[in-house]
Design an enzyme around this catalytic site. Sequence first.
Site, short mmCIF file in Angstrom:
data_model
loop_
_atom_site.label_atom_id
_atom_site.label_comp_id
_atom_site.label_asym_id
_atom_site.label_seq_id
_atom_site.Cartn_x
_atom_site.Cartn_y
_atom_site.Cartn_z
N ASP A 22 2.22 -9.80 -4.16
CA ASP A 22 1.61 -8.49 -4.03
C ASP A 22 0.37 -8.65 -3.14
O ASP A 22 -0.03 -9.78 -2.83
CB ASP A 22 1.23 -7.98 -5.43
N ASP A 24 -2.83 -5.95 -2.92
CA ASP A 24 -4.06 -5.47 -3.57
C ASP A 24 -4.27 -6.18 -4.90
O ASP A 24 -3.38 -6.23 -5.75
CB ASP A 24 -3.99 -3.97 -3.81
#
Length: 257
Positions: A22, A24
């Site tokens: 991922d 963020d």
Amino acid sequence: MTAPSNPILSEPQEKRFLVLFDFDETIIDESSDDAMIRLLPGQQLPAWMTDSFREGQYNENTQKVLTFMAEQGVSMESIHSAVKKIPPSPGLLKLLQYLQSHLHDFELVVVSDANTYFIQTWLEHANVRHLFRKIFTNAARFGAAGELALLPFHSHSCSRCPDNMCKQVILREYLADRQTERGGATFQRVFYIGDGANDVCPSLALGPRDIAFTRRDFPMHRLLVEMQRSAQFKSNIVPWVCGEDIVDSLEKIVRER
């Protein structure tokens, strides 16, 4: 880190492990949206805007923020500079250094509900873009008026995920495509590194030998631990606080030759 001239072609094609990141609060140590909001006068959104946000409409909500920023005179240069200044998560660059030294074993991919502009800008500034074979995220580009416009990544029928992206669909399709491209060879193990609630859905596609690396005490970690307790999640969970925690686990796996 120095990029090889052609990292994909110069590496063996049948790597043993797939690592999905991922972006963020996983690669970077905060939400890129928060970094953008700090560029606004007063460093916050007006209440009328936040009140208009809809659950599960992440892409649409972010576009409202970006449009408002352009209306407030926030320039493309300011956005570019702010993205580059976002700090990496603790130890993340150490993790990427380790993976770079073992690219014969690991294939790296980003799967994020951020956007191409933020991710490409940050990875290039950190000089780590060359490590990632693929980036799956929402398309973004600046228009003539200086507004960063987003497009949804795809459409899907998953009820767990935002309308614009289901990370499990992306993961399953990528694994199928890579198996075909690799002449039928599958990855020995898959590792998913994340933090948020939208990282739970792709984790459900992991097999019994795969690992969900969950940022400790973040939503992904809490949700998967609850699912594991009720036998709804049967892959492995390894929590992390810093990138070195993940390196420790991967080093043990690499030695299992």
